[in-house]
Design an enzyme around this catalytic site. Structure first.
Site, PDB file in Angstrom:
ATOM      1  N   LYS A  43       0.575  -1.173  -0.265  1.00 23.23           N
ATOM      2  CA  LYS A  43      -0.343   0.636  -0.297  1.00 23.23           C
ATOM      3  C   LYS A  43       0.786   1.439   0.175  1.00 23.23           C
ATOM      4  O   LYS A  43       1.746   1.680   0.872  1.00 23.23           O
ATOM      5  CB  LYS A  43      -0.736  -0.302   1.429  1.00 23.23           C
ATOM      6  CG  LYS A  43      -2.008   1.189   1.480  1.00 23.23           C
ATOM      7  CD  LYS A  43      -2.750   0.716   1.920  1.00 23.23           C
ATOM      8  CE  LYS A  43      -3.577   2.055   2.578  1.00 23.23           C
ATOM      9  NZ  LYS A  43      -3.399   3.427   2.311  1.00 23.23           N
ATOM     10  N   CYS A  96      36.755  18.416  15.423  1.00 21.64           N
ATOM     11  CA  CYS A  96      37.296  19.184  16.617  1.00 21.64           C
ATOM     12  C   CYS A  96      38.730  19.041  15.656  1.00 21.64           C
ATOM     13  O   CYS A  96      39.417  18.049  15.336  1.00 21.64           O
ATOM     14  CB  CYS A  96      37.542  18.180  17.761  1.00 21.64           C
ATOM     15  SG  CYS A  96      39.116  18.300  18.986  1.00 21.64           S
TER      16      CYS A  96
HETATM   17  S1  IVH Z   1      -6.458   0.231  -5.177  1.00 24.42           S
HETATM   18  C1  IVH Z   1     -10.613  -0.191  -5.416  1.00 24.42           C
HETATM   19  N1  IVH Z   1      -4.145  -0.476  -4.449  1.00 24.42           N
HETATM   20  O1  IVH Z   1      -4.969   3.819  -0.691  1.00 24.42           O
HETATM   21  C2  IVH Z   1      -9.595   0.246  -4.935  1.00 24.42           C
HETATM   22  N2  IVH Z   1      -5.245   1.354  -3.326  1.00 24.42           N
HETATM   23  O2  IVH Z   1      -6.746   3.596   1.736  1.00 24.42           O
HETATM   24  C3  IVH Z   1      -8.960   1.330  -4.709  1.00 24.42           C
HETATM   25  N3  IVH Z   1      -3.290   2.720  -2.139  1.00 24.42           N
HETATM   26  O3  IVH Z   1      -7.842   5.521  -2.412  1.00 24.42           O
HETATM   27  C4  IVH Z   1      -7.855   1.190  -4.423  1.00 24.42           C
HETATM   28  N4  IVH Z   1      -1.478   1.905  -2.506  1.00 24.42           N
HETATM   29  O4  IVH Z   1      -5.089   6.033  -2.861  1.00 24.42           O
HETATM   30  C5  IVH Z   1      -4.812   0.231  -4.314  1.00 24.42           C
HETATM   31  N5  IVH Z   1      -1.690  -1.129  -3.771  1.00 24.42           N
HETATM   32  C6  IVH Z   1      -3.281  -0.204  -3.903  1.00 24.42           C
HETATM   33  C7  IVH Z   1      -2.352   0.952  -3.341  1.00 24.42           C
HETATM   34  C8  IVH Z   1      -3.600   1.676  -3.138  1.00 24.42           C
HETATM   35  C9  IVH Z   1      -2.111   2.801  -2.090  1.00 24.42           C
HETATM   36  C10 IVH Z   1      -3.739   4.149  -1.362  1.00 24.42           C
HETATM   37  C11 IVH Z   1      -5.240   4.487  -3.156  1.00 24.42           C
HETATM   38  C12 IVH Z   1      -6.381   4.001  -1.860  1.00 24.42           C
HETATM   39  C13 IVH Z   1      -6.096   4.397  -0.459  1.00 24.42           C
HETATM   40  C14 IVH Z   1      -7.587   3.595   0.213  1.00 24.42           C
END
Ligand code: IVH
Length: 704
Positions: free
Chosen positions: A121, A436
């Site tokens: 993520k 130093c």
């Molecule tokens: S999928 C419908 N995959 O996390 C699915 N999101 O907290 C939507 N994000 O809005 C997102 N890495 O900005 C997806 N590998 C990933 C992600 C990811 C970061 C973010 C994205 C999303 C947010 C949600």
């Protein structure tokens, strides 16, 4: 990975609830628009969970502006409609919560998800990139999920989003825009050089930079795709193909079109067939997190098959087929109370931040590194500032930036020392790192204790207390004096009987015969640690050859670049009197088994490309010839007593190259007990792993 959830904020009444909603809305607006919030992510999460808990108990009193149940906490808006809503994700925080989510997904789909996709993520901002006939035409933020803001102006500054795809398709790529750690540091340097306040963290920097229109400068960001959808119905075949494709196939397609995805990173998206496999991958990604060049705040798990996703469906805020497995926060806001100036063993005067204690991922943090005075000035840090502190894994905590808008005006400038805080000598401020003028002699005890240490001259019986005693008695004024100590001098010291004296003299006699690599390391040549000292010693074979080398010749050592070479030459010149004195005292100045470079080759050979830093040269023969070996975790069995340095020496004696970081070039990872991120990385790259016992068999001839 702790799997622990910090408690939700406790809201006692309607007034506290209203206040909490207001705070959360403000923080959320800052989060999505590049402003800085008073709340770090953890505090925000706790607040929103508190709000949600209060609302669950008082459903009739829910305020319309409450951030719960809204994409982006309802904080942002935009005027470009999304073709398909850009949703958020629900969170889980532990294996148990994840398992329960997987079960509820199975309930909706009618069977367990056929397959999962597991990916990092990324800690940035969601963005939709529209391509028409293969050309990038529009960039839109997520906004409130139904419409976002047009940020097409930023297109040229986002790496990983090509101007043109490899095929003339009309599609929308969705993904995350972020700043890598290096991009963030660069952005703050440029920003402060333009008189701006530094961004508190990479996420904030990406949010602010993406929206900024009329800046005098541009700074790069990075895009990682995590979604691909058709944009028009002019290509029904493509629309059908994308609509039916598994998520993992879509990602491969996106990469094939030239879009950056996590496939190119140390944490590529993978598929997993079972909940156990997903959890194993979650652990792997969590272990790799500290070493990643960009921030992640969790792992996203998705049902991989389109059919399973359709069967699960979506709510108004988040899909039911995907979930964010959140990892503990690595950043917290705390206050900078004081700056300490410590003198190291080579005389470097290093600032260290004293913080109001703050807990990050289970540890209480009270200190953070501050690099050097120029860095403090550049970042405009002040005493009393609120600062964003980052700590991941075992890496020393660092201050990302002051949270400038929380200043009260009572903050005080950080005072730099005018004289050495240890010995009062003048300070050489000619380089970024202050030193130093008394150099190694300023903190003689530290420099001698280091030289006597196990990985250097390994002088048994010469611990810190004994060194203090020798220095205080005036018997030792530099490293070489140790080797001319007499029996009488030692016997004259407190608590030094005949036995300890003879033992220490014997240990000193043994130390005189240590290989050149260890002597070099004991000298503490700045910019060279243990493995670099070994590489230098193997390359030059004798101290005389090394001292005769100019910067050009030193650059031929693996891993020494144009910047380091001249500084090593300068260090050796500074150390010349000490080296002469050590040689006169009978200390060995040669590296067994190494041959000096041929003079002709030295003149004609092109300087070798510097190898990846942290690697040693491989020698011709031996059981590990041609192999690059990384040792990690605790050694057991026949290798139990060997320090990491001794293991690396062993690898090199066996003809291998020792390295401290795992990459595709690594041939073997020796993973002992407690091996963490390096083992995980080896597993994810498919690098061969060996237990200490298996490795001992490989090098049996050398360990006797
Ligand atoms: S999928 C419908 N995959 O996390 C699915 N999101 O907290 C939507 N994000 O809005 C997102 N890495 O900005 C997806 N590998 C990933 C992600 C990811 C970061 C973010 C994205 C999303 C947010 C949600």
């Amino acid at each position: 990975m702790t799997g622990m959830t910090t408690p939700a904020a406790h809201i006692v009444d309607a007034a506290a609830y209203a206040q909490a909603v207001e705070d959360a809305v403000q923080a959320s607006a800052a989060y999505y628009t590049g402003g800085t919030s008073v709340l770090d992510d953890d505090a925000y999460d706790r607040l929103v969970r508190g709000v949600a808990a209060w609302e669950a108990a008082h459903p009739e009193d829910v305020l319309p502006e409450s951030p719960t149940g809204k994409v982006a906490g309802g904080a942002v808006e935009g005027d470009v409609p999304h073709t398909v809503a850009m949703l958020s994700l629900d969170n889980v925080f532990s294996p148990e919560e994840f398992t329960a989510w997987a079960a509820s997904l199975a309930g909706r789909v009618g069977h367990e998800a056929e397959r999962y996709s597991v990916e990092p993520k990324l800690d940035g901002l969601a963005i939709a990139a529209r391509y028409t006939g293969g050309r990038l035409t529009r960039l839109i933020t997520r906004g409130d999920g139904t419409a976002g803001e047009d940020v097409t102006h930023a297109a040229g500054t986002v790496e990983g989003l090509p101007e043109r795809l490899t095929e003339p398709v009309t599609v929308e790529v969705r993904g995350e825009v972020l700043m890598t750690t290096a991009q963030f540091e660069h952005a703050n340097e440029v920003r402060t050089a333009h008189g701006g306040q530094p961004f508190a963290n990479p996420r904030n920097a990406a949010a602010g930079t993406l929206r900024a229109k009329d800046r005098a400068y541009t700074v790069p960001m990075t895009f990682f795709g995590y979604g691909l959808l058709p944009l028009t119905d002019t290509e029904p075949g493509l629309a059908a193909a994308l609509g039916e494709a598994a998520h993992s196939d879509l990602m491969a397609r996106a990469a094939g079109l030239g879009v950056n995805t996590t496939a190119a990173t140390a944490v590529p998206g993978v598929t997993a067939d079972t909940v156990e496999d997903v959890l194993a991958r979650v652990r792997e990604i969590a272990a790799l997190r500290p070493a990643l060049p960009f921030g992640i705040d969790g792992i996203v798990v998705k049902a991989d098959l389109a059919a399973d996703q359709q069967a699960a469906g979506s709510g108004s805020r988040a899909p039911r087929w995907a979930i964010a497995y959140k990892l503990p926060a690595v950043e917290k806001i705390t206050r900078l109370l004081e700056v300490e100036w410590n003198v190291g063993r080579t005389g470097i005067i290093a600032p260290r931040a004293v913080l109001a204690p703050v807990e990050i991922d289970g540890s209480t943090i009270t200190y953070a590194t501050l690099h050097n005075p120029a860095d403090i000035t550049r970042r405009d840090l002040r005493l009393g500032d609120h600062v964003m502190v980052h700590r991941a894994g075992d890496v020393i905590p660092r201050i990302e930036a002051p949270v400038a808008h929380l200043r009260t005006g009572a903050e005080q400038p950080i005072v730099f020392p005018e004289a050495c805080p240890r010995c009062g000598s003048a300070i050489d401020t000619g380089e970024q790192r202050w030193r130093c003028e008394n150099g190694r002699n300023c903190h003689l005890v530290a420099s001698l204790s280091y030289a006597a240490g196990r990985d250097q001259l390994d002088i048994e019986g010469l611990g810190h207390t004994r060194v203090v005693q020798l220095v205080e008695a005036g018997l030792v004024a530099d490293l070489a004096d140790l080797f001319t100590l007499t029996r009488e001098q030692l016997l004259g010291l407190d608590r030094m009987g005949e036995t300890s004296t003879d033992k220490l003299l014997a240990a000193l006699a043994t130390a005189k015969g240590r290989p050149l690599a260890r002597v070099l390391c004991a000298l503490g040549v700045r910019g060279t640690g243990r493995s670099m000292s070994r590489r230098i010693a193997r390359h030059f074979a004798t101290m005389d050859h090394l001292r005769a080398a100019d910067a050009e010749a030193i650059r031929r050592v693996d891993g020494i670049g144009t910047e380091k070479a001249p500084s090593i030459v300068a260090e050796l010149a500074e150390l010349a009197p000490l080296i002469d004195k050590l040689a006169a005292a009978g200390v060995n100045m040669t590296e067994p088994g190494a041959t000096p470079p041929a003079p002709a080759a030295e003149e004609t050979a092109e300087p070798a490309e510097p190898a990846q830093v942290g690697e040693s040269p491989a020698s011709a023969g031996g059981p590990l010839a041609g192999m690059t070996v990384v040792v990690t975790g605790a050694m057991t069995g026949p290798l139990e007593k060997l320090s990491r340095n001794e293991m690396n020496e062993l690898v090199e004696r066996a003809g291998g190259r020792s390295s401290s970081s795992v990459s595709r070039k690594t041939s073997l990872v020796v993973a002992g007990e407690g091996a963490g991120s390096k083992r995980a990385k080896a597993e994810s790259l498919g690098v061969r792993l060996a237990t200490p016992d298996e490795f001992a068999v490989l090098v049996a001839d050398l360990i006797g």
